[in-house]
Design an enzyme around this catalytic site. Structure first.
Site, short mmCIF file in Angstrom:
data_model
loop_
_atom_site.label_atom_id
_atom_site.label_comp_id
_atom_site.label_asym_id
_atom_site.label_seq_id
_atom_site.Cartn_x
_atom_site.Cartn_y
_atom_site.Cartn_z
N LYS A 9 6.57 24.82 6.23
CA LYS A 9 5.26 24.39 5.72
C LYS A 9 4.75 23.22 6.55
CE LYS A 9 3.60 21.44 2.95
NZ LYS A 9 2.32 21.14 3.65
N GLY A 33 -0.14 25.02 3.29
CA GLY A 33 -0.77 24.66 2.01
C GLY A 33 -0.45 23.23 1.63
N VAL A 52 2.66 23.80 -2.43
CA VAL A 52 3.52 24.65 -1.60
C VAL A 52 4.80 23.90 -1.20
CG1 VAL A 52 3.62 25.99 0.54
CG2 VAL A 52 1.50 25.90 -0.77
N GLY A 53 4.63 22.62 -0.82
CA GLY A 53 5.80 21.82 -0.44
C GLY A 53 6.77 21.68 -1.60
N CYS A 65 6.55 7.71 14.03
CA CYS A 65 7.47 7.12 13.03
C CYS A 65 8.40 6.12 13.67
CB CYS A 65 8.24 8.23 12.34
SG CYS A 65 8.97 9.36 13.51
N GLU A 71 4.96 -0.18 6.90
CA GLU A 71 4.54 0.74 7.94
C GLU A 71 3.02 0.93 7.86
OE1 GLU A 71 5.42 4.97 7.55
OE2 GLU A 71 6.22 4.88 9.58
P1 NAD Z 1 3.51 12.98 3.65
O1 NAD Z 1 4.80 12.52 3.11
O2 NAD Z 1 2.31 12.85 2.84
O3 NAD Z 1 3.58 14.54 3.99
C1 NAD Z 1 4.57 15.11 4.81
C2 NAD Z 1 4.69 16.58 4.49
O4 NAD Z 1 5.18 16.72 3.15
C3 NAD Z 1 3.36 17.34 4.53
O5 NAD Z 1 3.59 18.65 4.98
C4 NAD Z 1 2.95 17.36 3.07
O6 NAD Z 1 2.09 18.42 2.75
C5 NAD Z 1 4.30 17.53 2.39
N1 NAD Z 1 4.35 17.07 1.00
C6 NAD Z 1 3.54 16.18 0.38
N2 NAD Z 1 3.90 16.04 -0.92
C7 NAD Z 1 4.98 16.85 -1.11
C8 NAD Z 1 5.82 17.13 -2.21
N3 NAD Z 1 5.62 16.57 -3.39
N4 NAD Z 1 6.86 17.98 -2.04
C9 NAD Z 1 7.08 18.55 -0.85
N5 NAD Z 1 6.31 18.34 0.24
C10 NAD Z 1 5.27 17.49 0.12
O7 NAD Z 1 3.42 12.30 5.07
P2 NAD Z 1 2.26 12.44 6.15
O8 NAD Z 1 1.14 11.61 5.65
O9 NAD Z 1 1.98 13.84 6.47
O10 NAD Z 1 2.98 11.78 7.44
C11 NAD Z 1 2.98 10.41 7.70
C12 NAD Z 1 4.29 9.77 7.26
O11 NAD Z 1 5.40 10.49 7.76
C13 NAD Z 1 4.47 8.37 7.79
O12 NAD Z 1 4.92 7.54 6.75
C14 NAD Z 1 5.55 8.49 8.87
O13 NAD Z 1 6.32 7.36 9.07
C15 NAD Z 1 6.36 9.61 8.39
N6 NAD Z 1 6.98 10.31 9.52
C16 NAD Z 1 8.31 10.15 9.75
C17 NAD Z 1 8.91 10.79 10.83
C18 NAD Z 1 10.39 10.68 11.12
O14 NAD Z 1 10.91 11.40 11.96
N7 NAD Z 1 11.11 9.81 10.46
C19 NAD Z 1 8.16 11.59 11.66
C20 NAD Z 1 6.81 11.72 11.41
C21 NAD Z 1 6.23 11.07 10.33
#
Ligand code: NAD
Length: 470
Positions: free
Chosen positions: A170, A201, A206-207, A279, A377
């Protein structure tokens, strides 16, 4: 301008049309660049079932078969490179040179690395009279963020295939387009039906359906710490493994014998890469107090030289940030810090373009280590410069964080830099700007996550162990 209008989910090797569609916008122009299907909870169930069924055969393949498929995917991705770059520029807003190197070529290299490991490094080992079998863990639920969609996908899917696992993928809603192209490439390369399934989604629907599904054996999640915590809670309830790659506030530590110019400009470049939406970005630059003013000047002058603008122009170094919402949250964090007394050495929050979510690379000085701007962050092009009073204090400052994903040490003395690196409570440390190594484990201490991705360790995360005694 090319657009990518996709309206399908990929389940059991078949693209299936869906009625509900989400729109994808270019963060530089705010124009529509594509669309993606919005999968349903039933799609997640069908995808997991397809992955479980496909896993019976794929899980029994030998390492050579897995490596052959990974090699074929690698070759197809190379053939599709131009499209992958164009989609990444369009959906992430990454400058074309960054999209090439840090997004697409890195993802392609990661797939090649998993093929090589599959051929060269056996998953099984022998200890005394025991053979330690590392067997496929089953179905991997792979949930990726928007900042490096292809890199994250390659890290998860490449490791899953090498481990003999199958996957349900996803992507983030803001950036599904390159994931579609990656799936096209996998199918063209001969991916067996059901081995990788795609259900785009919203995360909340979906997540969470992927995380909650009892047919998913391991969740591999990259994203924010709050969502990661929620994923871990649900996975914990089911006693399934959750590999979490979360946020960071990494430190670049400059020792007093370092080449200050190289250390500071290298740290600014790393902090601003992908408009600071990395990140592992070194967003805290920790320099000797005696050279603080000089370091701030170098950082500010260098930040001022970085070209912000059209991501399709090869001269551009910083594109926009991903969305208006992300821009607003960065602006708020910077303005709050300025109100608390931080000094703006470069950049700022002014609007610099009529369209697009652009921000100037920003350097903040005279900030307390405990200030939120030095602890939280921001996920934007914002660097904080902090002073230290010697190696011990520098290590203490670097470790004074809830996070521990990456870091840097700059010094003319190899042993001294290795000693400091070895005491930083973080998943990766680069000395004097050393190159990223896709074979080395990547992941975080503390609130930066659980588990590791990439390399042999990344494959092992997707295995279960059976010890057989003879
Ligand atoms: P996010 O946590 O909002 O979303 C990440 C993914 O999770 C997306 O696909 C989203 O749709 C999904 N998601 C959201 N809620 C969910 C739930 N309840 N259950 C399952 N899946 C769900 O993060 P973002 O805004 O897309 O990305 C930015 C953040 O990600 C930043 O805080 C960054 O530091 C972190 N990040 C970390 C790394 C790493 O390797 N450590 C890499 C990239 C980004």
């Amino acid at each position: 301008m090319t657009t990518w209008m996709r309206e399908t989910v990929l389940i059991d090797g078949i693209w299936q049309q869906r009625k509900q569609i989400s729109t994808v916008y270019d963060p530089a122009t705010e124009e529509v660049v594509g669309s993606a299907a919005v999968a349903t909870v039933d799609d997640v169930d069908a995808a997991v079932r397809a992955a479980r069924a496909a896993g019976i055969e794929w899980g029994r393949t030998d390492a050579t078969t897995r490596a052959d498929l990974l090699d074929a995917i690698h070759a197809q991705l190379l053939a599709d490179r131009a499209q992958l770059v164009a989609a990444t520029v369009a959906e992430v807003g990454a400058p074309v040179t960054v999209a090439e190197e840090a997004h697409v070529d890195l993802a392609i290299e990661i797939i090649a690395s998993f093929a090589r490991i599959s051929r060269e490094e056996p998953l099984h080992s022998v200890i005394g009279n025991s053979t330690i079998l590392r067997r496929p863990a089953g179905v991997i639920g792979a949930i990726t963020p928007w900042n490096y969609p292809l890199y994250q996908l390659a890290a998860k899917v490449g490791a899953a295939l090498a481990a003999g696992c199958t996957a349900v993928v996803k992507p983030a809603e803001l950036t599904p387009l390159s994931t579609y192209l990656f799936c096209d490439a996998m199918l063209a390369a001969g991916l067996p039906a059901g081995v990788v399934n795609l259900v785009p989604g919203p995360g909340s629907l979906v997540g969470s359906a992927i995380v909650e599904h009892p047919g998913v054996d391991v969740v591999s999640f990259t994203g924010s710490t709050p969502v990661g915590r929620q994923v871990a809670r649900v996975a914990g309830e089911q006693l399934k493994r959750a590999c979490l790659e979360l946020g960071g506030k990494s430190a670049s530590v400059v020792l007093d014998d370092a080449d200050l110019e190289a250390a500071v400009t290298g740290s600014v470049d790393a902090a601003m890469l992908n408009s600071g939406q990395t990140c592992s970005a070194w967003t805290r630059l920790i320099v000797p107090r005696s050279r603080y003013a000089e370091a701030v000047d170098i950082a500010a002058s260098h930040a001022d030289t970085l070209i912000v603008g059209d991501p399709r122009d090869r001269a551009t170094q910083l594109g926009p940030v991903i969305s208006g919402r992300q821009r607003a949250s960065i602006v708020e964090a910077v303005e709050d810090a300025l109100h608390r007394g931080a000094r703006l050495a470069a950049g700022g929050t002014a609007t610099i373009a009529e369209r697009g979510h652009f921000l100037r690379p920003t350097v903040l000085a005279d900030v307390d280590r405990g200030d939120p701007i030095a602890r939280e962050e921001i996920f934007g092009p914002v660097l904080v410069v902090l002073p230290h009073d010697g190696d011990e204090d520098a290590i203490a400052a670097a470790n004074d964080s809830e996070y521990g994903l990456a870091g840097a040490v700059w010094s003319a003395d190899r042993e001294r830099s290795l000693a400091v690196a070895g005491r930083m409570d973080t998943g990766q440390v680069d000395i004097n700007g050393a190159a990223f190594n896709p074979l080395a484990p990547f992941g975080g201490w503390k609130k930066s996550g659980l588990g590791r991705e990439l390399g042999l360790v990344g494959i092992e995360e997707f295995t279960e162990i059976t010890s057989v005694q003879l």
